[in-house]
Scaffold this motif. Structure first.
Motif, short mmCIF file in Angstrom:
data_model
loop_
_atom_site.label_atom_id
_atom_site.label_comp_id
_atom_site.label_asym_id
_atom_site.label_seq_id
_atom_site.Cartn_x
_atom_site.Cartn_y
_atom_site.Cartn_z
N VAL A 1 -28.22 21.80 -24.11
CA VAL A 1 -26.91 21.15 -24.02
C VAL A 1 -25.79 22.10 -24.43
O VAL A 1 -24.69 22.05 -23.88
N GLN A 2 -26.07 23.00 -25.36
CA GLN A 2 -25.05 23.98 -25.75
C GLN A 2 -24.75 24.96 -24.61
O GLN A 2 -23.59 25.28 -24.34
N LEU B 1 -32.40 13.72 -21.72
CA LEU B 1 -32.42 14.83 -22.67
C LEU B 1 -33.75 14.82 -23.41
O LEU B 1 -34.39 13.79 -23.55
N GLU B 2 -34.12 16.00 -23.89
CA GLU B 2 -35.40 16.10 -24.60
C GLU B 2 -35.23 17.07 -25.75
O GLU B 2 -34.65 18.14 -25.59
N TYR B 3 -35.74 16.69 -26.91
CA TYR B 3 -35.69 17.59 -28.06
C TYR B 3 -36.93 18.46 -28.08
O TYR B 3 -38.04 17.97 -27.95
N THR C 1 -33.81 22.45 -30.21
CA THR C 1 -32.79 22.43 -29.17
C THR C 1 -32.91 21.13 -28.38
O THR C 1 -34.02 20.64 -28.17
N VAL C 2 -31.78 20.63 -27.94
CA VAL C 2 -31.78 19.50 -27.02
C VAL C 2 -31.61 20.07 -25.61
O VAL C 2 -30.65 20.80 -25.34
N ASP D 1 -30.60 10.04 -16.51
CA ASP D 1 -30.83 9.02 -17.52
C ASP D 1 -30.10 7.76 -17.07
O ASP D 1 -30.72 6.75 -16.76
#
Lengths: 307, 307
Positions: free
Chosen positions: A122-123, A200-202, A210-211, A218
Motif C-alpha cells: 500500500v505504501q 488487502l493482505e498482511y 507489510t499490507v 474487495d
C-alpha cells in the motif's frame, strides 16, 4: 467563520448558509453537537473534474501502457491493447455498454485495473499515486490534476470545517489513490477518506510487516454501498451529502434526519465553457433532486469561478 | 501533560514515559508530527476484562435466551440450548476445541451469534448494546460492565491523547457493540472504533433509509486482519500497539518503525486476587514479547489499581 466568495449569490449559496446557520443554532433552541456535524462528499465530478475521464482511469491507463512496454505480449489483450493504442473508442464503449446493462467489457477492464497494481504494498501504491497526481496534466484543461479541484467546493469544505464539521470523502474512486493528496487539496485527512479498495493482505516479516494489494476487488464504494461504508467508518448519519451522479443517490438519501438540519447537494455540470456539460450517468439523480428538493448546484450559475 | 498515577514505578511505566517523551521530541532532533501519532488498542483483555467470558458473549447469550422464550422450539438447537440451560460446559468446549484446531462448535456458535441480531438496523442494535452495557453486572467482580475497564489503561489513553495521540480501538469484538460507550469509557469517539462486523445492507425508504445487519459475517478483526483494518481505517502504521493475546501479534508486529519511536505493550493477566490469572490464548504472544522486546505489562506488578 469562513466564506463562500467563489459562490454567486443565489439559491444554492443561500441554502448552504441557511443550513450551516441552523446547525450552529441560529434559529433553533440549540446547536447540533459538534461531534454530530458530519458531511460526506463524493469526489469525481463533485470535488474535482471527472471528464474526459476520471483522473484515476488516466493513472491506470498509463500503468497499463508501462506494463505493455515491459511485457509486449500484453499488447494483444484487452484492456492493455486499448491502453497501448490509445483506443478511446474501446474505452468509451465500456461505459456506454455499462449504462446499457452490458458489463462484459467492464469485467475485462476491471481485470486490467486489478492487475495493474496488484501485489505491491500500500505504501508503494501511494507513492505511485502521489507522484502521478503531482506531475500529470489534465488532457484538455491546461492545468495539473491537483489544480482540477473545484474552488467553490474546496471553499465549502473550509467553510464547513470552520463551523465544526468533520468532512469525509465517500467516493467510488480508490481510497488509497486519493489519500496522499486529500489533506493538501481538500483539508481532509487520510483517515476521513472512504473509497473503493482492492482486497488487502498482511504479510509479516521482521521489519514490521507489510499490507499488500491483492489483484482482486474487495468492494466498490458506490450506490447502496456508500451509506454502508459511511456507517462503518463513522458510525453516524451525515447532516450533509454532496454528489453529482446516480451512484450518489443512496448517500444523499441517507443524509436525512427527522430532528436535525440536513442538506443534500447535487452538482450539475452545465458549463461547457469553463468545464464540461453533461448529465449522462446523473439522470435519475436529477429526477430525485427535483422530487426530493435536493439543492442542485449549477456550475454555470452558482460558481463565480470553477478552479 | 496527563499522568500515570495508577501505574507503579517500574519498567513498564518507564517504557511508556520514555516513548511518549521521544515522540514529543524530548531527545530527538524533532517531534513526530501530531497527525502521525497513532495508537491502537485491542479491547477484550487489554482495555477491559474478558473473563469469565467476553462481555459481548454475555450480551449474545442473553439474547439467545430471550429468543428461546419467544420461540421455544429453539431450545433443542445449539447454541440456543446451551444458552437456555446455562450450559457453560458446552460453551467452554467451544473455545477449548477451537484452540485444539476443531472449529465445528465455533461454527455452530457463530450461526447463533449471527442470527441473534440479524435483520435489525444498526441503530436498534446499538440501543440494545447500550442498554445492556449500562445495566448488566459482571458475574463475579461485583461491578457493572462499564466499570470493568482497566483504570491504568484508561489513564494511559488520556495520557496519550494529552500528548497529541489519536487512540483507536482495534478489537476482535463487534465494532457496533462497543461504539455507544467508547467515548464515555475510553475517550475514544465512535469513528475511531475498529472491530468485527456482520455484513451490512442499505435499504432505502422515504425517511432516509436504514443500514441493516445481515445474519452473515463480514469479517473478523483478529490476527492478520487487524493490520489490514487499521490501514484501511487510518491509512497509517501505528506508533503504539497494545494487546494481550495471540490474535494481537500481527497488530503489534505492524506497530514498528525504522525511523520513529514505537512501543508494543502486551498485558499479562497474572493477578488472581484483583482480576484473573491466565495465559491461555496468549502463549505465542508471550514468546514473541520475549524475542522481540515487547513491553509486558503485569497486572499484578505494574498496576497500583486495576479498576
Amino acid at each position: 467563520m469562513g466564506g463562500l466568495s467563489s459562490w454567486r449569490d443565489g439559491p444554492s449559496k443561500r441554502a448552504i448558509e441557511d443550513f450551516v446557520a441552523r446547525v450552529c443554532g441560529a434559529d433553533g433552541p440549540q446547536p447540533v453537537p459538534v461531534e454530530e456535524r458530519l458531511a460526506v462528499f463524493d469526489n469525481d465530478g463533485t470535488l474535482w473534474c471527472e471528464k474526459p475521464m476520471p483522473i484515476q482511469l488516466d493513472f491506470i491507463l498509463r500503468r497499463l501502457v508501462a506494463m505493455v512496454e515491459a511485457e509486449p505480449e500484453l499488447r494483444e489483450r484487452q484492456p492493455w491493447k486499448a491502453a497501448h493504442e490509445r483506443d478511446h473508442g474501446w474505452l468509451s464503449a465500456v461505459m456506454a455498454e455499462h449504462y446499457a446493462g452490458d458489463d462484459t467489457k467492464v469485467k475485462i477492464l476491471a481485470g486490467g485495473v486489478l492487475a495493474a497494481h496488484g501485489g505491491i504494498s500500500v505504501q508503494d501504491f501511494e507513492a505511485l499515486s502521489d507522484d502521478f497526481l503531482r506531475s500529470a496534466q489534465h488532457p484538455t484543461l491546461g492545468r495539473g490534476y491537483l489544480e482540477c479541484a473545484y474552488a467553490p467546493m474546496v471553499e465549502l469544505l473550509a467553510f464547513l470545517a470552520a463551523n465544526g464539521f468533520s468532512n469525509y470523502i465517500a467516493s467510488g474512486g480508490g481510497r488509497d489513490f486519493m489519500r496522499p493528496i486529500t489533506q493538501e487539496v481538500y483539508g481532509i485527512p487520510r483517515e476521513r477518506v472512504i473509497g473503493s479498495s482492492t482486497a488487502l493482505e498482511y504479510t509479516s516479516d521482521d521489519r514490521g510487516g507489510t499490507v499488500i494489494r491483492k489483484a482482486e476487488a474487495d468492494y466498490l464504494d458506490d450506490g447502496p454501498e456508500k451509506p454502508v461504508r459511511i456507517w462503518s467508518r463513522t458510525g453516524r448519519r451525515p447532516l450533509l451529502g454532496a454528489g453529482n451522479s446516480n451512484g450518489d443517490i443512496p448517500m444523499l438519501d441517507f443524509s436525512r434526519h427527522h430532528d436535525k438540519p440536513f442538506l443534500r447537494l447535487l452538482v450539475l455540470h452545465d458549463d461547457e465553457e469553463r468545464e464540461f456539460a453533461y448529465t449522462s450517468g446523473a439522470e435519475q439523480a436529477l429526477d430525485r433532486a427535483a422530487s426530493e428538493g435536493w439543492t442542485v448546484v449549477s456550475v454555470k450559475d452558482d460558481w463565480a469561478s470553477v478552479f
